[in-house]
Design a protein around this motif. Sequence first.
Motif, PDB file in Angstrom:
ATOM      1  N   LEU A 218       0.672  -1.371   0.241  1.00 37.16           N
ATOM      2  CA  LEU A 218      -0.015  -0.012  -0.003  1.00 37.16           C
ATOM      3  C   LEU A 218       0.828   1.395   0.001  1.00 37.16           C
ATOM      4  O   LEU A 218       0.547   2.272  -0.719  1.00 37.16           O
TER       5      LEU A 218
ATOM      6  N   PHE B 223       2.404   1.642  -3.647  1.00 42.67           N
ATOM      7  CA  PHE B 223       1.263   2.204  -4.599  1.00 42.67           C
ATOM      8  C   PHE B 223       1.069   3.617  -4.154  1.00 42.67           C
ATOM      9  O   PHE B 223       0.901   4.438  -5.161  1.00 42.67           O
TER      10      PHE B 223
ATOM     11  N   CYS C  63       1.973   6.958  -6.857  1.00 43.69           N
ATOM     12  CA  CYS C  63       0.986   7.538  -7.524  1.00 43.69           C
ATOM     13  C   CYS C  63       0.406   8.922  -6.903  1.00 43.69           C
ATOM     14  O   CYS C  63      -0.637   9.388  -6.918  1.00 43.69           O
TER      15      CYS C  63
ATOM     16  N   PHE D  20      -5.450   5.261 -10.177  1.00 44.70           N
ATOM     17  CA  PHE D  20      -5.985   4.106 -10.125  1.00 44.70           C
ATOM     18  C   PHE D  20      -5.903   3.019 -11.037  1.00 44.70           C
ATOM     19  O   PHE D  20      -5.407   1.915 -10.912  1.00 44.70           O
TER      20      PHE D  20
ATOM     21  N   ARG E 128      -2.758   3.015 -12.896  1.00 50.76           N
ATOM     22  CA  ARG E 128      -1.603   2.381 -12.453  1.00 50.76           C
ATOM     23  C   ARG E 128      -1.645   1.519 -11.476  1.00 50.76           C
ATOM     24  O   ARG E 128      -1.008   0.328 -11.661  1.00 50.76           O
ATOM     25  N   ILE E 129      -2.466   1.482 -10.485  1.00 54.43           N
ATOM     26  CA  ILE E 129      -2.360   0.392  -9.532  1.00 54.43           C
ATOM     27  C   ILE E 129      -3.140  -0.712  -9.949  1.00 54.43           C
ATOM     28  O   ILE E 129      -2.575  -1.839  -9.813  1.00 54.43           O
TER      29      ILE E 129
ATOM     30  N   SER F 251      -0.280  -2.445 -12.434  1.00 56.49           N
ATOM     31  CA  SER F 251       0.865  -2.997 -11.783  1.00 56.49           C
ATOM     32  C   SER F 251       0.803  -4.005 -10.629  1.00 56.49           C
ATOM     33  O   SER F 251       1.633  -4.711 -10.626  1.00 56.49           O
ATOM     34  N   ALA F 252      -0.527  -4.162 -10.249  1.00 56.52           N
ATOM     35  CA  ALA F 252      -0.776  -5.172  -9.241  1.00 56.52           C
ATOM     36  C   ALA F 252      -0.560  -6.549  -9.522  1.00 56.52           C
ATOM     37  O   ALA F 252       0.066  -7.388  -8.864  1.00 56.52           O
TER      38      ALA F 252
END
Length: 81
Positions: free
Chosen positions: A16, A19, A23, A32, A34-35, A38-39
Amino acid sequence: MPLVAVILLAVLCLALIGFGCACLDDQLAQAFDRIVQSAPAAVIELWPAFALATLASLSLIVLSVPASDRASPASLQRFLF
C-alpha cells in the motif's frame, strides 16, 4: 498474533505504501489505472518469495518438537566422547 499474520500484514502495508508513493503526484483516475495495471505484475514477480517465506515460517512452527520428559542416561551417554 501468529507469525504468518504479521508477515502478511507487513507485506500488505508495504504494498500500500509503494502504490501510494508511485501515484502521489497524478490525478486520481490515472493513479487508480496504474495500481490496477501494476498489481498483477507485482504479485506474479513476488509470488515465489511469498510462498518460500510462508513455508519457511510454517516449517519452523510445525517441525518444532517439544520436550516431553527428561532424557534417559543411556541417551545422554551417546554424546560423550
